[in-house]
Scaffold this motif. Structure first.
Motif, PDB file in Angstrom:
ATOM      1  N   MET A   1       0.844  -1.187   0.000  1.00 14.79           N
ATOM      2  CA  MET A   1       0.000   0.000   0.000  1.00 14.79           C
ATOM      3  C   MET A   1       0.885   1.246   0.000  1.00 14.79           C
ATOM      4  N   ILE A   2       0.560   2.199  -0.861  1.00 12.33           N
ATOM      5  CA  ILE A   2       1.337   3.429  -0.992  1.00 12.33           C
ATOM      6  C   ILE A   2       0.843   4.440   0.032  1.00 12.33           C
ATOM      7  N   ASN A   3       1.787   5.118   0.679  1.00  9.36           N
ATOM      8  CA  ASN A   3       1.454   6.108   1.692  1.00  9.36           C
ATOM      9  C   ASN A   3       1.410   7.491   1.042  1.00  9.36           C
ATOM     10  N   HIS A   4       0.229   8.084   0.952  1.00 13.41           N
ATOM     11  CA  HIS A   4       0.059   9.393   0.327  1.00 13.41           C
ATOM     12  C   HIS A   4      -0.301  10.418   1.388  1.00 13.41           C
ATOM     13  N   LYS A   5       0.667  10.903   2.130  1.00 12.07           N
ATOM     14  CA  LYS A   5       0.405  11.928   3.131  1.00 12.07           C
ATOM     15  C   LYS A   5       0.690  13.294   2.514  1.00 12.07           C
ATOM     16  N   ASN A   6      -0.196  14.250   2.794  1.00 12.46           N
ATOM     17  CA  ASN A   6       0.067  15.604   2.322  1.00 12.46           C
ATOM     18  C   ASN A   6       0.990  16.315   3.323  1.00 12.46           C
ATOM     19  N   TRP A   7       1.387  17.530   2.991  1.00  9.08           N
ATOM     20  CA  TRP A   7       2.344  18.255   3.836  1.00  9.08           C
ATOM     21  C   TRP A   7       1.785  18.489   5.228  1.00  9.08           C
ATOM     22  N   HIS A   8       0.469  18.734   5.342  1.00  9.74           N
ATOM     23  CA  HIS A   8      -0.122  19.022   6.648  1.00  9.74           C
ATOM     24  C   HIS A   8      -0.086  17.783   7.546  1.00  9.74           C
ATOM     25  N   GLU A   9      -0.418  16.616   6.994  1.00 16.03           N
ATOM     26  CA  GLU A   9      -0.381  15.376   7.773  1.00 16.03           C
ATOM     27  C   GLU A   9       1.044  15.056   8.215  1.00 16.03           C
ATOM     28  N   LYS A  10       2.014  15.272   7.337  1.00 14.82           N
ATOM     29  CA  LYS A  10       3.416  15.027   7.694  1.00 14.82           C
ATOM     30  C   LYS A  10       3.867  15.964   8.807  1.00 14.82           C
ATOM     31  N   HIS A  11       3.473  17.243   8.687  1.00 18.30           N
ATOM     32  CA  HIS A  11       3.867  18.231   9.694  1.00 18.30           C
ATOM     33  C   HIS A  11       3.234  17.904  11.047  1.00 18.30           C
ATOM     34  N   THR A  12       1.956  17.556  11.038  1.00 14.19           N
ATOM     35  CA  THR A  12       1.248  17.224  12.277  1.00 14.19           C
ATOM     36  C   THR A  12       1.851  15.985  12.934  1.00 14.19           C
ATOM     37  N   ALA A  13       2.193  14.989  12.131  1.00 16.39           N
ATOM     38  CA  ALA A  13       2.772  13.752  12.672  1.00 16.39           C
ATOM     39  C   ALA A  13       4.151  14.001  13.290  1.00 16.39           C
ATOM     40  N   ALA A  14       4.857  15.032  12.816  1.00 15.58           N
ATOM     41  CA  ALA A  14       6.202  15.306  13.306  1.00 15.58           C
ATOM     42  C   ALA A  14       6.226  16.158  14.574  1.00 15.58           C
ATOM     43  N   LEU A  15       5.064  16.652  15.011  1.00 19.29           N
ATOM     44  CA  LEU A  15       5.035  17.516  16.195  1.00 19.29           C
ATOM     45  C   LEU A  15       5.347  16.733  17.464  1.00 19.29           C
ATOM     46  N   SER A  16       6.120  17.355  18.340  1.00 13.18           N
ATOM     47  CA  SER A  16       6.423  16.740  19.632  1.00 13.18           C
ATOM     48  C   SER A  16       5.252  16.960  20.585  1.00 13.18           C
ATOM     49  N   PHE A  17       5.315  16.291  21.732  1.00 14.90           N
ATOM     50  CA  PHE A  17       4.272  16.456  22.751  1.00 14.90           C
ATOM     51  C   PHE A  17       4.182  17.915  23.188  1.00 14.90           C
ATOM     52  N   GLY A  18       5.332  18.562  23.400  1.00 13.98           N
ATOM     53  CA  GLY A  18       5.352  19.962  23.821  1.00 13.98           C
ATOM     54  C   GLY A  18       4.722  20.879  22.784  1.00 13.98           C
ATOM     55  N   SER A  19       4.982  20.593  21.520  1.00 10.16           N
ATOM     56  CA  SER A  19       4.397  21.398  20.447  1.00 10.16           C
ATOM     57  C   SER A  19       2.887  21.244  20.411  1.00 10.16           C
ATOM     58  N   ARG A  20       2.425  20.017  20.551  1.00  8.42           N
ATOM     59  CA  ARG A  20       0.976  19.779  20.560  1.00  8.42           C
ATOM     60  C   ARG A  20       0.329  20.453  21.769  1.00  8.42           C
ATOM     61  N   LEU A  21       1.010  20.378  22.915  1.00  9.69           N
ATOM     62  CA  LEU A  21       0.489  21.005  24.125  1.00  9.69           C
ATOM     63  C   LEU A  21       0.416  22.520  23.960  1.00  9.69           C
ATOM     64  N   ALA A  22       1.465  23.116  23.416  1.00  7.03           N
ATOM     65  CA  ALA A  22       1.471  24.570  23.199  1.00  7.03           C
ATOM     66  C   ALA A  22       0.343  24.975  22.255  1.00  7.03           C
ATOM     67  N   ASP A  23       0.128  24.206  21.197  1.00  5.28           N
ATOM     68  CA  ASP A  23      -0.957  24.510  20.263  1.00  5.28           C
ATOM     69  C   ASP A  23      -2.319  24.399  20.944  1.00  5.28           C
ATOM     70  N   ALA A  24      -2.475  23.387  21.788  1.00  8.47           N
ATOM     71  CA  ALA A  24      -3.750  23.205  22.495  1.00  8.47           C
ATOM     72  C   ALA A  24      -3.991  24.352  23.475  1.00  8.47           C
ATOM     73  N   VAL A  25      -2.945  24.766  24.208  1.00  3.52           N
ATOM     74  CA  VAL A  25      -3.078  25.878  25.155  1.00  3.52           C
ATOM     75  C   VAL A  25      -3.426  27.166  24.411  1.00  3.52           C
ATOM     76  N   ALA A  26      -2.721  27.437  23.309  1.00  6.21           N
ATOM     77  CA  ALA A  26      -2.983  28.659  22.537  1.00  6.21           C
ATOM     78  C   ALA A  26      -4.399  28.638  21.964  1.00  6.21           C
ATOM     79  N   LYS A  27      -4.818  27.481  21.492  1.00  9.17           N
ATOM     80  CA  LYS A  27      -6.174  27.368  20.942  1.00  9.17           C
ATOM     81  C   LYS A  27      -7.219  27.595  22.030  1.00  9.17           C
ATOM     82  N   GLY A  28      -6.972  27.027  23.215  1.00 10.05           N
ATOM     83  CA  GLY A  28      -7.909  27.195  24.322  1.00 10.05           C
ATOM     84  C   GLY A  28      -7.964  28.615  24.825  1.00 10.05           C
ATOM     85  N   MET A  29      -6.793  29.239  24.994  1.00 13.39           N
ATOM     86  CA  MET A  29      -6.760  30.604  25.522  1.00 13.39           C
ATOM     87  C   MET A  29      -7.254  31.623  24.511  1.00 13.39           C
TER      88      MET A  29
END
Length: 137
Positions: A1-29
């Motif tokens: 099976m061929i993996n067809h990820k777009n740039w957004h999916e690749k970028h999101t998959a590469a985020l660290s826990f801290g990056s995801r947490l910062a994004d969640a905090v900024a989105k919430g605030m």
């Protein structure tokens, strides 16, 4: 099976826990839900300290409340800036992907134009040959 990820999916998959947490905090605030909830809590805090009959843990001018706001701002500002920096990086990646798509499309259009021009030339050559045949008869 061929993996067809777009740039957004690749970028999101590469985020660290801290990056995801910062994004969640900024989105919430940065939401009305947060503003409304914080406003209700501040009003409740002030009301309990003004009308409290027995215990005032933060009497007017609410120095503890100001300290809490200062602490919140001290942590929120850099977290929100981290999230904004990541958004800028996402925008740069998207712009680069869009640019590459445009370059690829331009190359494809140029190739199709050459093919169409060749077909037109071939058709004209056939028409000329047919006209010359008709002249000979």
């Amino acid at each position: 099976m061929i993996n067809h990820k777009n740039w957004h999916e690749k970028h999101t998959a590469a985020l660290s826990f801290g990056s995801r947490l910062a994004d969640a905090v900024a989105k919430g605030m940065g939401s009305w839900k947060f503003i409304i909830l914080q406003t209700v809590l501040v009003i409740l805090w002030m009301a309990l300290n003004i009308i409290g009959f027995v215990y005032h843990w933060d009497v007017y001018p609410f120095i503890l409340l100001n300290l809490l706001f200062s602490t919140q701002a001290a942590y929120a500002a850099p977290i929100i800036m981290m999230s904004q920096n990541r958004q800028n990086e996402r925008d740069r990646i998207q712009a680069q992907a869009d640019y590459q798509t445009n370059i690829d499309a331009k190359k494809e259009i140029e190739a199709l134009t050459l093919i169409l021009n060749k077909l037109d030339v071939d058709k004209l050559d056939k028409i000329i040959a047919m006209l010359e045949e008709m002249k000979k008869k």
